[in-house]
Write an enzyme that holds these catalytic residues in place. Structure first.
Site, PDB file in Angstrom:
ATOM      1  N   ILE A   1     -33.665  34.541  -7.870  1.00  0.00           N
ATOM      2  CA  ILE A   1     -32.491  35.299  -7.414  1.00  0.00           C
ATOM      3  C   ILE A   1     -31.847  34.538  -6.259  1.00  0.00           C
ATOM      4  O   ILE A   1     -32.515  34.181  -5.279  1.00  0.00           O
ATOM      5  CB  ILE A   1     -32.915  36.711  -6.954  1.00  0.00           C
ATOM      6  CG1 ILE A   1     -33.594  37.455  -8.101  1.00  0.00           C
ATOM      7  CG2 ILE A   1     -31.705  37.491  -6.430  1.00  0.00           C
ATOM      8  CD1 ILE A   1     -34.531  38.550  -7.640  1.00  0.00           C
ATOM      9  N   LYS A   2     -30.541  34.300  -6.408  1.00  0.00           N
ATOM     10  CA  LYS A   2     -29.834  33.523  -5.387  1.00  0.00           C
ATOM     11  C   LYS A   2     -29.099  34.491  -4.463  1.00  0.00           C
ATOM     12  O   LYS A   2     -28.309  35.320  -4.925  1.00  0.00           O
ATOM     13  CB  LYS A   2     -28.828  32.619  -6.089  1.00  0.00           C
ATOM     14  CG  LYS A   2     -28.740  31.220  -5.561  1.00  0.00           C
ATOM     15  CD  LYS A   2     -27.843  30.426  -6.504  1.00  0.00           C
ATOM     16  CE  LYS A   2     -27.513  29.085  -5.958  1.00  0.00           C
ATOM     17  NZ  LYS A   2     -26.519  28.400  -6.787  1.00  0.00           N
ATOM     18  N   VAL A   3     -29.353  34.347  -3.167  1.00  0.00           N
ATOM     19  CA  VAL A   3     -28.651  35.175  -2.179  1.00  0.00           C
ATOM     20  C   VAL A   3     -28.045  34.239  -1.129  1.00  0.00           C
ATOM     21  O   VAL A   3     -28.588  33.160  -0.866  1.00  0.00           O
ATOM     22  CB  VAL A   3     -29.596  36.203  -1.488  1.00  0.00           C
ATOM     23  CG1 VAL A   3     -30.164  37.198  -2.492  1.00  0.00           C
ATOM     24  CG2 VAL A   3     -30.725  35.514  -0.738  1.00  0.00           C
TER      25      VAL A   3
END
Ligand code: E4P
Length: 217
Positions: free
Chosen positions: A82-84
């Site tokens: 998951i890219k944040v």
């Protein structure tokens, strides 16, 4: 150094994957837009093709929203990272999502201090953007070297994922510094094979071979 491919173009990923050049994939909202595909559909196809980490980016700006979107994106495949973004909210989301056992890629990193915070928040990957720093006349590779030193000083396990790579030279420099991963567009990975002396040498061999009048098969 692991090679991630920075695209949501399935055909381009497949071509490189068949050659063993793809250890993972990174996407972002701009790359999804460029693909013209539905984010969940195209990301699922990528996850089925490539066993390594596939980064899918959240678009909420608050931590709660990023956490909810991250959990939703993680349903696409076991290999989703998951890219944040590297904001305070992104760090909060990173902490929650990594404590749930998920891979998190903290993106849009432009300083060693930001990278230090991401490591403290348990990030799996930190994505420093070298090309965008070069664009404003700051040497992006200096940042990779700084983060390498900081992480090595304290044995952080967060992997340095060199991003915003624009040239084959960036790939070489990232490897020399000891970045764990580099993510690059397919054309940059292919350009690593080019050398003017290879072309020149091949031309000379072909010319001499033609003079022998022989054939191998
Ligand atoms: C990385 O994860 C990003 O998707 C990407 O490398 C950004 O590259 P750009 O600066 O060329 O858009």
């Amino acid at each position: 150094m692991k090679f991630f491919v920075d695209t949501a173009d399935i055909d381009a990923i497949r071509e490189l994957h068949e050659l063993g050049m793809v250890d993972g994939v990174t996407t972002n909202p701009s790359l999804i837009m460029k693909s013209g595909r539905d984010i969940k559909e195209v990301t699922k196809e990528i996850c089925e093709l490539v066993p390594g980490p596939v980064s899918a980016e959240t678009v909420a700006l608050d931590a709660e929203g990023m956490i909810a979107e991250g959990r939703e994106l993680a349903k696409i495949g076991d290999n989703i990272a998951i890219k944040v973004p590297l904001t305070w909210a992104g760090l909060q989301a990173c902490k929650v999502l990594t404590s749930e056992g998920r891979m998190v890629n903290v993106t849009l990193c432009f300083s060693a201090n930001q990278a230090l915070l991401a490591a403290k928040a348990g990030a799996t990957f930190i994505s420093p953007f070298v090309g965008r720093l070069d664009d404003i006349n700051i040497d992006g590779m200096d940042l990779i070297a700084e983060i390498r030193q900081v992480y090595d000083n304290y044995d952080f396990s967060t992997e340095i994922l060199t991003a915003s790579i624009r040239s084959a030279n960036h790939m070489k420099e990232a490897a020399l510094i000891g970045a764990d991963v580099a993510t690059a567009p397919p054309n940059v990975i292919k350009a690593m094979a080019n050398h003017v002396l290879t072309d020149k040498g091949l031309d000379a061999f072909m010319a001499d071979w033609a003079k022998t009048g022989q054939s191998i098969i």
